[in-house]
Each structure stands twice: as C-alpha cells, then as structure tokens.
Scaffold this motif. Sequence first.
Motif: not given
Length: 477
Positions: A270, A296, A301, A316, A319, A331
């Motif tokens: 990320p 995530l 984040l 988001y 997942r 994302i």
Amino acid sequence: MPEVQEFAMPATTSANLAVDGGRVVRGGAPFTARVPGDKSVTHRALLAAMLPGAPDTVTIRNANLGGAVRALLPAMRALGLAVETDGTAAGGGVLTVRRGAAPVPQPRREHHGVTGWPQDVPYLQTEGSSAAARLLVGLLAGTGTRAVVDGDEVLRHRPMEWLVEPLVALGADIRHLGDPGRLPVLVESPVHRPGTVDLKVGSAQARSAVVLAAVAARLPVTVRHPVRSRDHTERMLAAFGAGLTELERTVVCDGGGYTVPPVIDVPGDPSLAAYPLAAHLLWGDGSELRLPDVGLNLTRLGFFDVLRTAGADIAYADRRLTSGGEPVGTIVARGGLDGVTALDVDEPALLHALIDEVPLLAMVAAALPGTSRIGCAAELRFKETDRLATTARLGAAFGARVDVVDDGLLVRGGAPLTAGPVPAHEDHRLAMAAATLAVSLPGRTTVLGGGCHRTSFPDFADVQRAVGARIHEDTER
C-alpha cells in the motif's frame, strides 16, 4: 524565509528522473496498475523461512525485489541458506529459500571504532536496510545463532538500542561493537527469560524483533508498546499457529509452537500504491484508477484514510485474506482534489499508518488550499535521512512553504509550484514523492538522484507510466 528552505543541491550517486508534467490519456476506460509486493511483509516472510522447524524449502510469491529486501539476502546466504530470486514470474517476484547450503561469507566493512572483531562468527552486512538489520537481530536472539549484524555508514548512525535493550532484558547477550546503541552488534546468546518488556518507541521494527525472538525461542513474553503500528509480524505468525494475543498496546506471546507453510503469499504494497494514486488525484481529470491486490491492513492505510477524511473519493473493494493473514483488495480512486480540504495528522497511530508516505503527503498538501499539519513524526528524523528536514527542503525546491515545527511538518498550501531541478537526497521516499508531485506541474522536473527509488520500488517509473505519467530515467549527469 525559514532557514530550512535554504539549501544547496546535494551530490548524487543514483541516476536522475526526468518528469514532464501532464497525463497521457488513453480513452475513457479506467486506469489500472499493479504495484510490487509489500516490502515489510517480504522481509518478514524471509525471516519466517529462517525460523526453527521451517520447511527445507520456502517459496515467497509476489515478493518485493527492491534493494531493501535484497540487502537481507547475502546475510541469509552467510548463514547457510540458499536464496534464489525470480523477477520474471507472472504476478510478481518470487523468492525461494532453501536450507542446508554451504555458508557464503560476506566481506567485512571496516569500522574505525571497532577493535577485536570476532573472527569465529558469521558477519551479516545489511547495507542500508534498517528492517533487515533489526529483524535479523531479533531472529538471531530467538534462535541463539551467534553472528555480527552490521550496516552501511548511514545505517550505523541509526538507533538500535530500541530493540537491543528489551532483548537483553529477556536474557540475550548482545553487544555493540562500535558506538553505543548503534551497529555493528554481536549477538552472543539467546533470549531465555520469560517476562514483560516495555518498548520506548512505537517502531514496528523494534516490536517485531522482540516478537520474532520470543516466538523463535518459544518463550512466554509480553511486549508493551506506546502506539499501534504495522502488525505484519503478528498477523503472519498468528496465521502460522503461534499463540499471540493482541491487546491495547500489548502483544502476549504464549511460548507455544507454530508451523511455517512451504508457500507464503505477499500482498501488494500500500505504501507503493500511494504514488500512482496521488498522481491520479493531482491530475484530477475525472477518470477512475483501480489498484488491484493491494494490502488493506488497517495499520498501513493512513495515507488513503487521511485523504478520504479530507474529501477525496477513495474506496476499497474485493476484500479477501492472504495465506499470511493479510487483508487485500482493490483501491479505487475517482476524480481529483477539488473540494479536498487541508490535511491533518494529529495522533501517533495515524502517523504510523502512513509513516513511509509522509514526504508524499506533504507534497500533496502543498497542492491544496489551506494549512496542513503532519504531527507526531519525530521518529522520521532517524530514517535514511532526517525526513522532516529533507521533506521541507524538497518542498522549498518546488516553491512550497513547508516548515519543520516541533515533531512534524506544517505545509502552507496555495503557493505557486514550479517544475525544475529538485533534490532526492538519495532517499527513495523523497525521490518518489518529488516525481509524483512533478506530474501535475507544467514543464520538466529533474529529480536529482531519483534513481534511488529502486530501494523499495524498482518498477516505480513503469507503474507511473501505466497511469499516464511521462517519466523516464535520465543518465546524463
């Protein structure tokens, strides 16, 4: 003019990055880009392959193959582990770790303050990677492997007592061979006393080193820490069956067993996804950007959440969990920064959730109206550079008003920003932050020494081009 804005362009050893402002538009379809595997998770997966009882062969898929990760590989080979890299595999890099190889000694880097170097133990040089050095010290203290851990001249000036002191409190014999509290260190004997240790800083590297030591030694240990920070070590070890309980600012290791799997999957990083996303928002052309298979983890984040709170359209989707216990997904960013207010980072847990992205966040804040504050960031003085001071200097090179105040940065937006030569200070995070802001400015920006992005993001220019940037490496010095 504040003193911090007065600077001379520093000498560089890496190639420059040349960035021309504006976006290359490719029709109305959403832009999509994939970022490399998470550097922090890759480091921990390599250390997991070294844990007692791990399979003879461990494969790490979607590994980050940047310089910070590669810095750990010669040290592993010096301990008798064969490590093969494959950067051509579909879906990201692959690292394969095999036990039982003949140790490959590393050349020792001299240190002016060290006499009587131990000659009968492996010498483990981790170059400039603080994560490699600190996590390695913790693992060695857990397994009882005698070795010297060292780094380059920059890393030798970064603090190590944060993790050495709690390991010594648990019974390990660890000695600084040069300057007090700094590398090189000699790990002589393992942790062996159960107990509770209190960490002085919120560094995830310090906490991970102690947790790794406790799990490797199967030692009941309680680790108390002052602030929540990235929890990749705890997630991975818990996914392997280690008995870990996370309470408020506390991790309890029960001293039980675990099973390291033969394959470990790494999510997209990320912290690296932040750069194409920031470029997309800075352009603000109304298109959509999708970044699939990115980690995530809530402790990572902060950059996205600060922008979301300020009004950016970031979501988001898709997942799921990896085999290492990490949440991943897509994302999605739409639109730009119109209507986005000034940014505010005012508590330690939020700062730690975006600690690697502070230079980038400051550059984005420079493009916003109003005054943004990034606080609780004193730890950044001990990164590859003093990132508070060098981020302020980077902003000044663009014409931004960025001041170091107390434990953080104050960014007064609204100043006219201009392209031109800007310094990266041989710091990969500054180089990528500079090149990202530059995509939105008319004219050409030359990021001096910007090629140092390879430390964490070898494919940085390729990924930015995938979302429409005009960027290339300029080897003319």
